[in-house]
Design an enzyme around this catalytic site. Structure first.
Site, mmCIF file in Angstrom:
data_model
loop_
_atom_site.group_PDB
_atom_site.id
_atom_site.type_symbol
_atom_site.label_atom_id
_atom_site.label_comp_id
_atom_site.label_asym_id
_atom_site.label_seq_id
_atom_site.Cartn_x
_atom_site.Cartn_y
_atom_site.Cartn_z
ATOM 1 C CD GLU A 16 4.774 -32.590 26.863
ATOM 2 O OE1 GLU A 16 4.427 -32.700 26.306
ATOM 3 O OE2 GLU A 16 6.076 -31.354 27.007
ATOM 4 C CD GLN A 45 -11.365 3.173 -0.238
ATOM 5 O OE1 GLN A 45 -11.586 3.047 1.271
ATOM 6 N NE2 GLN A 45 -10.692 3.863 -0.383
ATOM 7 C CD GLN A 68 8.684 11.830 11.946
ATOM 8 O OE1 GLN A 68 9.906 12.127 11.901
ATOM 9 N NE2 GLN A 68 7.691 11.871 10.616
ATOM 10 C CB SER A 111 5.409 9.999 11.515
ATOM 11 O OG SER A 111 6.926 9.371 11.109
ATOM 12 C CG ASN A 146 -5.713 7.228 6.234
ATOM 13 O OD1 ASN A 146 -6.254 5.743 6.357
ATOM 14 N ND2 ASN A 146 -6.751 7.936 5.192
ATOM 15 C CG HIS A 151 5.564 12.737 8.189
ATOM 16 N ND1 HIS A 151 5.374 12.354 6.445
ATOM 17 C CD2 HIS A 151 7.109 12.836 7.973
ATOM 18 C CE1 HIS A 151 6.703 12.078 5.867
ATOM 19 N NE2 HIS A 151 7.490 11.829 7.066
ATOM 20 C CD GLU A 192 7.957 6.175 11.828
ATOM 21 O OE1 GLU A 192 7.432 6.947 12.531
ATOM 22 O OE2 GLU A 192 8.098 5.671 10.904
ATOM 23 C CG HIS A 193 12.784 8.079 11.814
ATOM 24 N ND1 HIS A 193 10.438 8.634 12.119
ATOM 25 C CD2 HIS A 193 12.989 7.737 10.493
ATOM 26 C CE1 HIS A 193 10.625 8.364 10.491
ATOM 27 N NE2 HIS A 193 11.051 8.014 10.524
ATOM 28 C CG HIS A 223 2.819 -36.963 20.882
ATOM 29 N ND1 HIS A 223 1.621 -36.299 20.377
ATOM 30 C CD2 HIS A 223 3.714 -35.681 20.556
ATOM 31 C CE1 HIS A 223 1.578 -35.462 20.471
ATOM 32 N NE2 HIS A 223 2.299 -34.433 20.053
ATOM 33 C CE1 TYR A 262 -3.717 2.099 0.413
ATOM 34 C CE2 TYR A 262 -2.296 3.596 1.107
ATOM 35 C CZ TYR A 262 -3.458 3.182 1.099
ATOM 36 O OH TYR A 262 -4.317 4.464 0.250
ATOM 37 C CG ASP A 289 12.124 9.627 6.006
ATOM 38 O OD1 ASP A 289 12.173 9.379 7.031
ATOM 39 O OD2 ASP A 289 12.723 10.849 5.836
#
Lengths: 431, 431
Positions: B414, B189, B259, B237, B212, B262, B326-327, B419, B127, B360
């Site tokens: 067990e 979708q 940053q 972000s 998003n 964004h 994240e960064h 087994h 995506y 990036d």
């Protein structure tokens, strides 16, 4: 068991033949689990105590296993069992260590170094089931990679027995793999405690291990909430065996049954191009199942299981890849020559002398594996499951001069002016 | 921007200082996304068309980008931009290829061979957002590792523009990384279509990429449903900068702003042991933000951002590890000597000449990274994200003799009789 001929099925029949017995979590389970999690979050240890009383029939003041309980556990485990655990752990360690990711670093441009550093996940929680059977082997399978990763904080939850103690073999296995803290908690309540923390139980960053439908649903819910990561989604255990005419029907039947005995919702599939083999396995299954202690469970699982005749071994692999089994046994002559046909599976067992039970316990591989078709996109537990891989980059002024213009062009194209500015400032140019 | 002194905050104040602006998905978003997914599942392409009309204002007959659109995209992209993408892709490929896992195999006991084989995930969906800014860089970051993994079926979804076409730079980036099939679909979708499949869009095993709140919630829902795996949970972000007194305030301000631009919910944090540095950065931010095309967005993000004075750089690392950014930018003298303090972060940027913008776009590392504290237990996208690692074991009769008794002991402990039987049959002993 249901015998089917693949090429005589239409598309819908083929899809039905590969449908897992349990595919959806009942809304009722989802709501019950959500309720248990909410109770643990709001009431902490008091909530844990009430839930444990309700499900396990005991309500300990302290959930944590004491040193004296560990000592008692050591005394309760036979020397033979202890040695088997020590031996199994050594092989599991050998295999997992050999597969560990290594940090690396390289120049991607003059003055630009990029690499990866590896860090253990800080706080991990292991879950070891002990419903119809306590599973010290699962403690080994989770404890070894956690230890190899070097996780600084490892806790383990396992349900209390009726007398309020934990299974001694699980405790010994935990300590043999370096797990110091064990809590007598089971079910969704254990998962909630490890995800959110309570007065006694520390909150964890990631949770591992198999469990019943309540445990696996609780893992999904806490992951969805962002409270803790989980190793993988999980469903009932399953095996797919591909056998040729030369396979040993008694061995194949035994392998199918060792999956079937796990639980009534386990699924076992046999694919073979030999009608005689399928008939012989069916007879052997009937013979062997009658001897089992867990015959009732195995028979329930067999109801949903299938023996499928295929036109060729190649077709069997196509079907197997579509099904993406947790365990794939290749009861074939020269099984290694078929390995390149395997596209999706959790763990593969080659030839007549490699029953799934070896991988379950002590070949060295991990037995915490993707089920329910998740093997199409998930792998089994490994040391990497307990690590963070962190990218690192370092550019000198020379490096900035080398690749800054490239970044500038891309930032402008994306309309991200501040990105462009951050580069332009260093290059001493206009953004 | 809010300036705080860490040691003057109580525990609650410290926790508040590290709280992300958006932590929970509104029930309203959850329900809306569930509705969109249900519509795509029940109505297929017709549902997709109706939803796309509603959100994107276009309703194409065919969602798939045609060959003539790819040709037109090539013509629409400047030679400079195309070359920047080619260069960036080369470095991204170099870095990712160097970090690829290798298959391995070893003897864990005489006659017992265990190994791991690596297979590409069969069907993956990428995506690429194109809301306030289309992001060809994201197409590169997802396309390169998918190609290195060798995924046989790769599709990419990106929202259509008002005129019904896709962003040309995204299309060129897709083709440069070997992605052949692109669909003009955005939002929840697109995720639903890739997870469940429609007449036109093939169902995928795993979905990748940022988006998003609708996209990220849709990814969570399809993963929860077991329809498709996802790369990681995602949120807005964020960047955390640790700067010492020797840092360049203009550079630091530029990094914070790249940053902040964004999105309004992006978060930027600065930790410094220098009061002067914090004051200088604040002034620089004010100066630079007024120049930005995306000033409005950046200012909203800055409202939730913090400049925090710490008593030492060591304390800054403790705070950073707790936040798990994240960064992480280390605007420090000898930044590499501090690297061993980093426990949890998505990607680390060392020194004054390594702005986040390099990572990036084109240093070589991946920019699809864990946000919202997920870096405590998740890593960024790599080739491994597109692969299945499958365990393989093979025991000869000798191998069974070597480790079978160990498995037998554990199976008995067990209480798993089948087994035990599967092993005993091969050993020719009683289970």
């Amino acid at each position: 068991m249901n015998t089917l001929i693949w090429n005589e099925l239409d598309a819908a029949g083929q899809a039905a033949a590969l449908t897992r017995p349990v595919q959806a979590v009942a809304a009722q389970t989802r709501d019950a689990v959500a309720g248990l999690i909410a109770q643990v979050r709001s009431e902490g240890d008091a909530g844990l105590r009430a839930i444990t009383q309700r499900f396990d029939g005991v309500a300990p003041d302290s959930f944590e296993v004491s040193e004296s309980e560990f000592v008692a556990a050591e005394a309760a485990v036979s020397a033979e069992l202890r040695q088997a655990m020590v031996d199994a752990i050594a092989r599991i360690r050998l295999y997992h260590e050999a597969g560990m990711a290594q940090p690396y670093s390289l120049q991607t441009a003059p003055g630009v170094t990029c690499g990866k550093i590896i860090r253990p996940i800080g706080r991990v929680g292991l879950y070891v089931p002990a419903g119809s059977a306590p599973l010290p082997s699962t403690a080994m399978m989770l404890g070894v990679p956690a230890q190899l990763a070097g996780c600084p904080q490892v806790i383990l939850c396992t349900p209390p027995r009726k007398d309020g103690t934990a299974d001694p073999a699980v405790l010994v296995a935990a300590r043999l793999t370096g797990v110091q803290r064990v809590f007598k908690l089971g079910g969704a309540q254990a998962i909630a405690a490890m995800a959110y923390g309570t007065e006694q139980v520390p909150a964890c960053d990631k949770l591992f291990g198999p469990g019943n439908s309540f445990v696996t649903e609780a893992k999904q819910q806490v992951a969805q909430d962002g409270a803790a990561a989980i190793d993988m989604p999980a469903g009932p255990s399953e095996v797919l065996v591909i056998a040729d005419a030369g396979a040993n029907p008694a061995f194949v039947a035994a392998d199918l049954l060792s999956q079937a005995e796990h639980g009534p919702d386990s699924q076992v599939l046999l694919l073979s191009d030999s009608e005689q083999m399928i008939a012989a396995v069916a007879i052997e299954v009937e013979k062997q199942v009658a001897q089992l202690g867990r015959e009732g469970i195995a028979r329930q699982a067999l109801d949903a299981s299938r023996l499928i005749r295929v036109e060729s071994i190649a077709q069997a692999f196509a079907i197997s890849n579509r099904y993406a089994p947790e365990h794939l046994i290749l009861a074939l002559r020269q099984p290694d020559t078929w390995l390149d046909q395997v596209q999706a599976a959790g763990s593969v067992f080659l030839g007549d002398y490699t029953p799934e039970a070896l991988g379950d316990y002590c070949s060295g591989t991990n037995h915490v594996l993707p089920t329910a078709g998740a093997a199409r996109a998930y792998s089994g537990v490994s040391v990497a499951s307990f690590q963070n891989l962190i990218s690192v980059q370092s550019a000198s002024a020379e490096g900035m001069a080398a690749i800054g213009p490239c970044a500038l062009t891309l930032a402008r194209a994306e309309g991200l002016g501040a990105h462009a500015n951050a580069v332009a400032l260093r290059l001493g140019v206009q953004p």
